[in-house]
Design a protein around this motif. Structure first.
Motif, PDB file in Angstrom:
ATOM      1  N   GLN A  10      29.929  18.821  60.707  1.00  0.00           N
ATOM      2  CA  GLN A  10      30.511  18.912  61.055  1.00  0.00           C
ATOM      3  C   GLN A  10      32.130  18.335  61.620  1.00  0.00           C
ATOM      4  O   GLN A  10      32.937  19.035  61.827  1.00  0.00           O
ATOM      5  CB  GLN A  10      30.126  18.693  63.181  1.00  0.00           C
ATOM      6  N   ASP A  11      32.036  17.035  61.196  1.00  0.00           N
ATOM      7  CA  ASP A  11      32.845  16.681  60.956  1.00  0.00           C
ATOM      8  C   ASP A  11      34.329  16.611  59.453  1.00  0.00           C
ATOM      9  O   ASP A  11      35.499  16.504  59.507  1.00  0.00           O
ATOM     10  CB  ASP A  11      33.180  15.022  60.820  1.00  0.00           C
ATOM     11  N   LYS A  12      33.571  17.468  58.720  1.00  0.00           N
ATOM     12  CA  LYS A  12      34.582  17.630  57.867  1.00  0.00           C
ATOM     13  C   LYS A  12      35.004  18.986  57.590  1.00  0.00           C
ATOM     14  O   LYS A  12      36.093  19.555  56.618  1.00  0.00           O
ATOM     15  CB  LYS A  12      33.476  18.133  56.481  1.00  0.00           C
ATOM     16  N   TYR A  13      34.540  20.233  58.526  1.00  0.00           N
ATOM     17  CA  TYR A  13      35.057  21.440  57.954  1.00  0.00           C
ATOM     18  C   TYR A  13      35.512  21.807  59.721  1.00  0.00           C
ATOM     19  O   TYR A  13      34.068  21.153  60.218  1.00  0.00           O
ATOM     20  CB  TYR A  13      34.206  22.546  57.562  1.00  0.00           C
ATOM     21  N   ASN A  14      36.315  22.468  59.449  1.00  0.00           N
ATOM     22  CA  ASN A  14      36.693  23.165  61.273  1.00  0.00           C
ATOM     23  C   ASN A  14      35.789  24.355  61.473  1.00  0.00           C
ATOM     24  O   ASN A  14      35.948  24.520  62.970  1.00  0.00           O
ATOM     25  CB  ASN A  14      38.091  23.839  60.712  1.00  0.00           C
ATOM     26  N   MET A  15      36.028  25.137  60.333  1.00  0.00           N
ATOM     27  CA  MET A  15      34.631  26.286  61.392  1.00  0.00           C
ATOM     28  C   MET A  15      33.442  26.109  60.665  1.00  0.00           C
ATOM     29  O   MET A  15      33.351  25.648  59.328  1.00  0.00           O
ATOM     30  CB  MET A  15      35.295  27.842  60.723  1.00  0.00           C
ATOM     31  N   VAL A  16      32.503  25.900  61.579  1.00  0.00           N
ATOM     32  CA  VAL A  16      30.919  25.763  61.400  1.00  0.00           C
ATOM     33  C   VAL A  16      30.068  26.023  62.236  1.00  0.00           C
ATOM     34  O   VAL A  16      30.450  26.223  63.819  1.00  0.00           O
ATOM     35  CB  VAL A  16      31.004  24.118  61.702  1.00  0.00           C
ATOM     36  N   LEU A  17      28.518  26.971  61.960  1.00  0.00           N
ATOM     37  CA  LEU A  17      27.932  27.764  63.122  1.00  0.00           C
ATOM     38  C   LEU A  17      27.270  27.589  62.524  1.00  0.00           C
ATOM     39  O   LEU A  17      26.328  27.650  60.831  1.00  0.00           O
ATOM     40  CB  LEU A  17      28.832  29.689  62.125  1.00  0.00           C
TER      41      LEU A  17
END
Ligand code: TYM
Length: 336
Positions: A30-37
Protein backbone atom coordinates in the motif's frame (compact mmCIF):
# COMPACT_ATOMS: atom_id res chain seq x y z
CA UNK A 1 1.68 2.91 -14.37
CA UNK A 2 2.04 0.15 -11.82
CA UNK A 3 -1.16 -1.26 -10.43
CA UNK A 4 -1.37 -3.80 -7.65
CA UNK A 5 -4.32 -6.17 -7.44
CA UNK A 6 -5.10 -9.17 -5.30
CA UNK A 7 -8.06 -11.10 -3.96
CA UNK A 8 -9.12 -13.37 -1.15
CA UNK A 9 -12.17 -15.55 -0.73
CA UNK A 10 -14.39 -14.45 2.16
CA UNK A 11 -15.31 -17.92 3.36
CA UNK A 12 -13.40 -19.34 6.29
CA UNK A 13 -11.44 -17.34 8.79
CA UNK A 14 -8.15 -15.76 7.82
CA UNK A 15 -5.32 -18.13 8.73
CA UNK A 16 -1.58 -18.00 9.15
CA UNK A 17 -1.02 -19.13 5.52
CA UNK A 18 -3.13 -16.31 4.10
CA UNK A 19 -1.51 -13.86 6.45
CA UNK A 20 2.13 -14.73 5.78
CA UNK A 21 1.61 -15.77 2.16
CA UNK A 22 -0.36 -12.73 1.07
CA UNK A 23 -1.96 -10.24 3.46
CA UNK A 24 1.23 -9.10 5.16
CA UNK A 25 2.67 -8.09 1.80
CA UNK A 26 -0.64 -6.51 0.76
CA UNK A 27 -0.21 -4.16 3.70
CA UNK A 28 3.36 -3.25 2.75
CA UNK A 29 2.52 -2.70 -0.92
CA UNK A 30 0.00 0.00 0.00
CA UNK A 31 2.89 2.34 0.70
CA UNK A 32 4.90 1.40 -2.38
CA UNK A 33 2.35 1.86 -5.12
CA UNK A 34 -0.22 4.51 -5.88
CA UNK A 35 -2.87 2.25 -7.25
CA UNK A 36 -3.66 -0.72 -5.07
CA UNK A 37 -6.84 -2.81 -5.16
CA UNK A 38 -7.82 -5.66 -2.86
CA UNK A 39 -10.94 -7.63 -3.53
CA UNK A 40 -13.05 -9.89 -1.39
CA UNK A 41 -13.84 -12.40 -4.09
CA UNK A 42 -17.31 -13.53 -3.10
CA UNK A 43 -18.09 -14.91 -6.55
CA UNK A 44 -15.17 -17.29 -6.23
CA UNK A 45 -16.68 -18.62 -3.00
CA UNK A 46 -19.78 -19.74 -4.90
CA UNK A 47 -17.78 -22.48 -6.62
CA UNK A 48 -18.57 -24.64 -3.60
CA UNK A 49 -21.96 -24.78 -1.83
CA UNK A 50 -22.50 -21.89 0.59
CA UNK A 51 -25.18 -21.08 3.10
CA UNK A 52 -26.50 -17.60 2.15
CA UNK A 53 -26.68 -16.26 5.70
CA UNK A 54 -23.21 -17.50 6.57
CA UNK A 55 -21.77 -16.17 3.32
CA UNK A 56 -23.25 -12.71 3.92
CA UNK A 57 -21.71 -12.68 7.39
CA UNK A 58 -18.34 -13.94 6.18
CA UNK A 59 -18.01 -11.02 3.75
CA UNK A 60 -18.24 -8.65 6.72
CA UNK A 61 -15.91 -10.79 8.80
CA UNK A 62 -13.26 -10.83 6.07
CA UNK A 63 -13.58 -7.06 5.68
CA UNK A 64 -13.01 -6.63 9.42
CA UNK A 65 -10.07 -9.02 9.36
CA UNK A 66 -8.35 -7.28 6.44
CA UNK A 67 -8.79 -3.85 8.01
CA UNK A 68 -7.47 -5.21 11.31
CA UNK A 69 -4.39 -6.58 9.53
CA UNK A 70 -3.61 -3.10 8.28
CA UNK A 71 -5.38 -2.72 4.96
CA UNK A 72 -6.06 1.00 4.93
CA UNK A 73 -8.98 2.21 2.79
CA UNK A 74 -7.27 5.58 2.40
CA UNK A 75 -4.32 3.89 0.70
CA UNK A 76 -5.97 1.07 -1.16
CA UNK A 77 -9.34 0.22 -2.65
CA UNK A 78 -10.95 -2.58 -0.62
CA UNK A 79 -14.04 -3.90 -2.36
CA UNK A 80 -16.45 -6.72 -2.95
CA UNK A 81 -15.96 -8.47 -6.29
CA UNK A 82 -19.64 -9.12 -7.08
CA UNK A 83 -20.43 -5.41 -6.81
CA UNK A 84 -18.30 -4.64 -9.84
CA UNK A 85 -20.15 -6.37 -12.66
CA UNK A 86 -17.32 -5.63 -15.10
CA UNK A 87 -15.42 -8.65 -13.70
CA UNK A 88 -18.05 -11.12 -14.90
CA UNK A 89 -18.39 -9.39 -18.26
CA UNK A 90 -14.68 -9.68 -18.93
CA UNK A 91 -14.71 -13.19 -17.54
CA UNK A 92 -17.13 -14.28 -20.27
CA UNK A 93 -15.03 -12.72 -23.01
CA UNK A 94 -11.93 -14.50 -21.67
CA UNK A 95 -13.83 -17.77 -21.27
CA UNK A 96 -14.41 -17.65 -25.01
CA UNK A 97 -10.65 -17.42 -25.55
CA UNK A 98 -9.44 -20.36 -23.49
CA UNK A 99 -9.47 -24.02 -24.43
CA UNK A 100 -10.90 -26.70 -22.18
CA UNK A 101 -7.67 -28.73 -21.74
CA UNK A 102 -5.82 -25.62 -20.56
CA UNK A 103 -8.17 -25.40 -17.58
CA UNK A 104 -8.34 -29.15 -17.03
CA UNK A 105 -4.58 -29.27 -16.57
CA UNK A 106 -4.48 -26.86 -13.62
CA UNK A 107 -3.42 -28.56 -10.34
CA UNK A 108 -6.24 -27.12 -8.28
CA UNK A 109 -8.86 -28.34 -10.72
CA UNK A 110 -7.29 -31.77 -10.86
CA UNK A 111 -7.26 -32.01 -7.08
CA UNK A 112 -10.81 -30.79 -6.73
CA UNK A 113 -12.18 -32.79 -9.65
CA UNK A 114 -10.63 -35.90 -8.15
CA UNK A 115 -12.40 -35.21 -4.86
CA UNK A 116 -15.69 -34.71 -6.67
CA UNK A 117 -15.26 -37.78 -8.88
CA UNK A 118 -15.45 -35.77 -12.12
CA UNK A 119 -18.84 -34.47 -11.18
CA UNK A 120 -17.79 -30.97 -10.12
CA UNK A 121 -19.58 -27.71 -10.84
CA UNK A 122 -18.54 -25.75 -13.93
CA UNK A 123 -17.54 -22.83 -11.73
CA UNK A 124 -14.76 -24.90 -10.21
CA UNK A 125 -13.30 -25.38 -13.68
CA UNK A 126 -13.69 -21.83 -14.95
CA UNK A 127 -12.80 -20.07 -11.70
CA UNK A 128 -9.23 -19.23 -12.84
CA UNK A 129 -10.71 -17.36 -15.81
CA UNK A 130 -12.74 -15.20 -13.43
CA UNK A 131 -9.49 -14.66 -11.52
CA UNK A 132 -7.88 -13.44 -14.75
CA UNK A 133 -10.80 -11.09 -15.29
CA UNK A 134 -10.36 -9.74 -11.74
CA UNK A 135 -6.75 -8.87 -12.48
CA UNK A 136 -7.17 -7.61 -16.03
CA UNK A 137 -10.24 -5.43 -15.31
CA UNK A 138 -7.79 -2.91 -13.86
CA UNK A 139 -4.90 -3.57 -16.26
CA UNK A 140 -3.03 -4.66 -13.14
CA UNK A 141 0.72 -5.17 -13.28
CA UNK A 142 1.67 -6.66 -9.87
CA UNK A 143 -0.19 -9.43 -8.08
CA UNK A 144 0.85 -10.38 -4.52
CA UNK A 145 -0.19 -14.02 -3.97
CA UNK A 146 0.93 -17.17 -2.21
CA UNK A 147 2.70 -19.92 -4.08
CA UNK A 148 -0.48 -21.94 -4.57
CA UNK A 149 -1.79 -19.26 -6.93
CA UNK A 150 1.22 -19.16 -9.25
CA UNK A 151 -0.26 -21.55 -11.78
CA UNK A 152 -3.42 -19.49 -11.93
CA UNK A 153 -1.30 -16.41 -12.47
CA UNK A 154 0.39 -18.10 -15.41
CA UNK A 155 -3.02 -18.54 -16.95
CA UNK A 156 -3.69 -14.84 -16.39
CA UNK A 157 -0.45 -14.04 -18.21
CA UNK A 158 -1.36 -16.36 -21.09
CA UNK A 159 -4.79 -14.82 -21.41
CA UNK A 160 -3.36 -11.29 -21.42
CA UNK A 161 -0.87 -12.27 -24.11
CA UNK A 162 -3.48 -14.14 -26.13
CA UNK A 163 -5.78 -11.14 -26.04
CA UNK A 164 -2.96 -8.78 -27.04
CA UNK A 165 -1.96 -11.03 -29.91
CA UNK A 166 -5.44 -11.10 -31.31
CA UNK A 167 -6.56 -7.52 -30.70
CA UNK A 168 -3.35 -5.51 -30.45
CA UNK A 169 -1.37 -4.66 -27.35
CA UNK A 170 -3.80 -3.73 -24.61
CA UNK A 171 -3.15 -5.57 -21.34
CA UNK A 172 0.13 -5.40 -19.42
CA UNK A 173 1.30 -8.93 -18.59
CA UNK A 174 0.92 -9.07 -14.81
CA UNK A 175 3.69 -10.35 -12.55
CA UNK A 176 3.21 -12.34 -9.35
CA UNK A 177 4.85 -11.12 -6.15
CA UNK A 178 5.63 -14.02 -3.83
CA UNK A 179 6.14 -12.72 -0.30
CA UNK A 180 6.63 -15.93 1.64
CA UNK A 181 9.27 -17.03 -0.83
CA UNK A 182 11.25 -13.84 -0.40
CA UNK A 183 10.92 -13.84 3.36
CA UNK A 184 12.21 -17.33 3.88
CA UNK A 185 14.75 -18.01 1.21
CA UNK A 186 17.70 -19.22 3.20
CA UNK A 187 19.14 -21.81 2.71
CA UNK A 188 16.26 -23.34 0.76
CA UNK A 189 13.05 -21.60 -0.16
CA UNK A 190 9.86 -22.29 1.76
CA UNK A 191 7.16 -21.19 -0.56
CA UNK A 192 4.05 -21.73 1.46
CA UNK A 193 2.89 -22.22 4.99
CA UNK A 194 2.27 -25.91 5.47
CA UNK A 195 -0.43 -27.70 7.39
CA UNK A 196 0.63 -28.33 11.00
CA UNK A 197 -0.62 -31.91 10.67
CA UNK A 198 0.85 -32.76 7.28
CA UNK A 199 3.93 -30.82 6.16
CA UNK A 200 3.43 -32.01 2.59
CA UNK A 201 0.12 -30.13 2.32
CA UNK A 202 -0.51 -26.40 2.42
CA UNK A 203 -2.28 -24.81 5.35
CA UNK A 204 -5.81 -24.27 4.16
CA UNK A 205 -9.12 -22.87 5.34
CA UNK A 206 -11.01 -25.99 4.40
CA UNK A 207 -8.77 -28.60 6.06
CA UNK A 208 -11.07 -31.05 7.87
CA UNK A 209 -8.40 -31.57 10.56
CA UNK A 210 -9.04 -28.64 12.88
CA UNK A 211 -5.50 -28.83 14.25
CA UNK A 212 -3.92 -28.26 10.84
CA UNK A 213 -4.77 -24.58 10.47
CA UNK A 214 -4.02 -21.68 12.79
CA UNK A 215 -6.73 -19.06 12.48
CA UNK A 216 -6.05 -15.46 13.24
CA UNK A 217 -8.95 -15.47 15.71
CA UNK A 218 -7.93 -18.61 17.61
CA UNK A 219 -7.54 -18.23 21.38
CA UNK A 220 -4.00 -18.42 22.81
CA UNK A 221 -4.90 -21.84 24.27
CA UNK A 222 -5.99 -23.12 20.85
CA UNK A 223 -2.82 -21.82 19.24
CA UNK A 224 -0.60 -23.45 21.86
CA UNK A 225 -2.49 -26.72 21.47
CA UNK A 226 -2.22 -26.69 17.67
CA UNK A 227 1.53 -26.10 17.76
CA UNK A 228 1.98 -28.68 20.51
CA UNK A 229 0.31 -31.26 18.27
CA UNK A 230 2.19 -30.14 15.15
CA UNK A 231 3.70 -33.09 13.29
CA UNK A 232 7.51 -33.13 13.45
CA UNK A 233 9.99 -36.03 13.33
CA UNK A 234 12.15 -38.07 15.69
CA UNK A 235 15.07 -35.64 15.75
CA UNK A 236 14.82 -33.22 18.62
CA UNK A 237 17.19 -30.56 17.25
CA UNK A 238 15.78 -27.45 15.54
CA UNK A 239 17.12 -27.22 11.98
CA UNK A 240 15.89 -25.80 8.69
CA UNK A 241 15.75 -28.34 5.90
CA UNK A 242 12.39 -28.29 4.10
CA UNK A 243 13.41 -31.22 1.89
CA UNK A 244 13.96 -33.79 4.62
CA UNK A 245 12.47 -32.16 7.74
CA UNK A 246 9.25 -30.56 6.50
CA UNK A 247 7.52 -30.31 9.88
CA UNK A 248 10.25 -28.55 11.85
CA UNK A 249 11.18 -26.39 8.87
CA UNK A 250 7.60 -25.19 8.63
CA UNK A 251 7.79 -24.14 12.29
CA UNK A 252 11.09 -22.34 11.67
CA UNK A 253 9.66 -20.57 8.62
CA UNK A 254 6.60 -19.46 10.59
CA UNK A 255 8.78 -18.35 13.48
CA UNK A 256 11.05 -16.33 11.18
CA UNK A 257 8.13 -14.79 9.34
CA UNK A 258 6.20 -13.66 12.42
CA UNK A 259 9.25 -12.29 14.24
CA UNK A 260 10.90 -10.72 11.19
CA UNK A 261 14.12 -12.63 11.94
CA UNK A 262 15.99 -14.56 9.27
CA UNK A 263 15.86 -18.35 9.21
CA UNK A 264 19.54 -18.39 10.11
CA UNK A 265 18.93 -16.23 13.17
CA UNK A 266 16.03 -18.37 14.30
CA UNK A 267 17.99 -21.62 13.93
CA UNK A 268 21.00 -20.07 15.63
CA UNK A 269 18.86 -18.86 18.52
CA UNK A 270 17.38 -22.32 19.00
CA UNK A 271 20.58 -24.28 19.57
CA UNK A 272 20.12 -26.64 22.52
CA UNK A 273 16.32 -26.32 22.49
CA UNK A 274 14.36 -29.47 21.68
CA UNK A 275 11.41 -29.42 19.28
CA UNK A 276 8.84 -29.89 22.07
CA UNK A 277 10.02 -26.73 23.80
CA UNK A 278 10.49 -25.00 20.45
CA UNK A 279 6.82 -25.52 19.59
CA UNK A 280 5.89 -23.46 22.64
CA UNK A 281 8.26 -20.69 21.54
CA UNK A 282 6.75 -20.55 18.06
CA UNK A 283 3.21 -20.62 19.48
CA UNK A 284 4.07 -17.67 21.74
CA UNK A 285 5.49 -15.69 18.82
CA UNK A 286 2.34 -16.31 16.79
CA UNK A 287 0.09 -15.35 19.72
CA UNK A 288 2.03 -12.14 20.18
CA UNK A 289 1.81 -11.29 16.48
CA UNK A 290 -1.94 -11.94 16.28
CA UNK A 291 -3.06 -10.43 19.61
CA UNK A 292 -3.47 -6.81 18.42
CA UNK A 293 -5.08 -7.94 15.15
CA UNK A 294 -7.50 -10.13 17.03
CA UNK A 295 -8.69 -7.39 19.34
CA UNK A 296 -9.06 -4.98 16.42
CA UNK A 297 -11.23 -7.55 14.59
CA UNK A 298 -13.51 -7.79 17.63
CA UNK A 299 -13.88 -4.00 17.69
CA UNK A 300 -14.53 -3.66 13.95
CA UNK A 301 -17.05 -6.51 13.87
CA UNK A 302 -19.35 -4.54 16.14
CA UNK A 303 -19.60 -1.69 13.63
CA UNK A 304 -21.35 -3.25 10.67
CA UNK A 305 -22.38 0.14 9.27
CA UNK A 306 -18.75 1.16 9.03
CA UNK A 307 -17.79 -2.09 7.31
CA UNK A 308 -20.64 -1.71 4.88
CA UNK A 309 -19.60 1.84 4.11
CA UNK A 310 -16.01 0.79 3.43
CA UNK A 311 -17.15 -1.89 0.98
CA UNK A 312 -19.67 0.36 -0.74
CA UNK A 313 -17.14 3.18 -1.21
CA UNK A 314 -14.47 0.74 -2.37
CA UNK A 315 -16.74 -0.96 -4.86
CA UNK A 316 -17.77 2.39 -6.36
CA UNK A 317 -14.12 3.39 -6.78
CA UNK A 318 -13.25 0.03 -8.33
CA UNK A 319 -16.15 0.25 -10.74
CA UNK A 320 -14.99 3.66 -11.87
CA UNK A 321 -11.63 2.12 -12.81
CA UNK A 322 -12.95 -1.07 -14.38
CA UNK A 323 -15.71 0.49 -16.49
CA UNK A 324 -13.50 2.30 -19.06
CA UNK A 325 -11.22 -0.76 -19.37
CA UNK A 326 -14.12 -3.07 -20.16
CA UNK A 327 -15.57 -0.50 -22.58
CA UNK A 328 -12.25 -0.59 -24.44
CA UNK A 329 -12.27 -4.38 -24.43
CA UNK A 330 -15.79 -4.41 -25.86
CA UNK A 331 -14.71 -2.06 -28.63
CA UNK A 332 -11.68 -4.20 -29.42
CA UNK A 333 -13.65 -7.43 -29.65
CA UNK A 334 -16.32 -5.79 -31.77
CA UNK A 335 -19.37 -5.72 -29.53
CA UNK A 336 -19.50 -1.99 -28.95
P1 TYM B 1 -7.46 -17.73 -1.29
O1 TYM B 1 -8.65 -17.01 -0.76
O2 TYM B 1 -7.47 -19.22 -1.23
O3 TYM B 1 -6.15 -17.25 -0.53
C1 TYM B 1 -5.81 -15.87 -0.36
C2 TYM B 1 -4.30 -15.68 -0.45
O4 TYM B 1 -3.64 -16.45 0.55
C3 TYM B 1 -2.61 -17.23 -0.04
N1 TYM B 1 -2.47 -18.50 0.70
C4 TYM B 1 -1.30 -19.01 1.14
N2 TYM B 1 -0.03 -18.55 1.05
C5 TYM B 1 0.95 -19.29 1.63
N3 TYM B 1 0.72 -20.45 2.28
C6 TYM B 1 -0.53 -20.96 2.41
N4 TYM B 1 -0.75 -22.09 3.09
C7 TYM B 1 -1.62 -20.23 1.81
N5 TYM B 1 -2.96 -20.41 1.73
C8 TYM B 1 -3.47 -19.36 1.04
C9 TYM B 1 -3.09 -17.47 -1.47
O5 TYM B 1 -2.03 -17.77 -2.35
C10 TYM B 1 -3.74 -16.16 -1.81
O6 TYM B 1 -2.79 -15.21 -2.26
N6 TYM B 1 -8.25 -17.61 -6.24
C11 TYM B 1 -7.68 -16.88 -5.12
C12 TYM B 1 -8.30 -15.51 -4.91
C13 TYM B 1 -8.32 -14.64 -6.11
C14 TYM B 1 -7.24 -13.84 -6.60
C15 TYM B 1 -7.75 -13.14 -7.72
C16 TYM B 1 -5.92 -13.68 -6.21
C17 TYM B 1 -9.38 -14.38 -6.90
N7 TYM B 1 -9.05 -13.49 -7.87
C18 TYM B 1 -6.96 -12.26 -8.45
C19 TYM B 1 -5.11 -12.79 -6.95
C20 TYM B 1 -5.63 -12.11 -8.06
C21 TYM B 1 -7.91 -17.67 -3.85
O7 TYM B 1 -8.78 -18.54 -3.82
O8 TYM B 1 -7.16 -17.25 -2.79
Amino acid sequence: TKRVFSGIQPTGILHLGNYLGAIESWVKLQDKYNMVLYSIVDLHSLTVPQDPTALRQSIFDMTAALLACGINPEKSILFQQSQVSEHTQLSWILTCMVRLPRLQHLHQWKAKAAQQKHDGMMGLLTYPVLQAADVLSYKSTHIPVGEDQVQHMELVQDLAQGFNKKYGHFFPVPQSILSMCVLVFYPAPMKKVKSLRDPSAKMSKSDPDKLATVRITDSPEEIVNKFRKAVTDFTSEVTYDPGSRGGVSNLVAIHAAVTGLSVEEVVHGSVGIDTAHYKQIVADAVIEKFAPIKSEIEKLKMDKDYLEKILRTGSAKAKELAYPVIQEVKKLVGIL
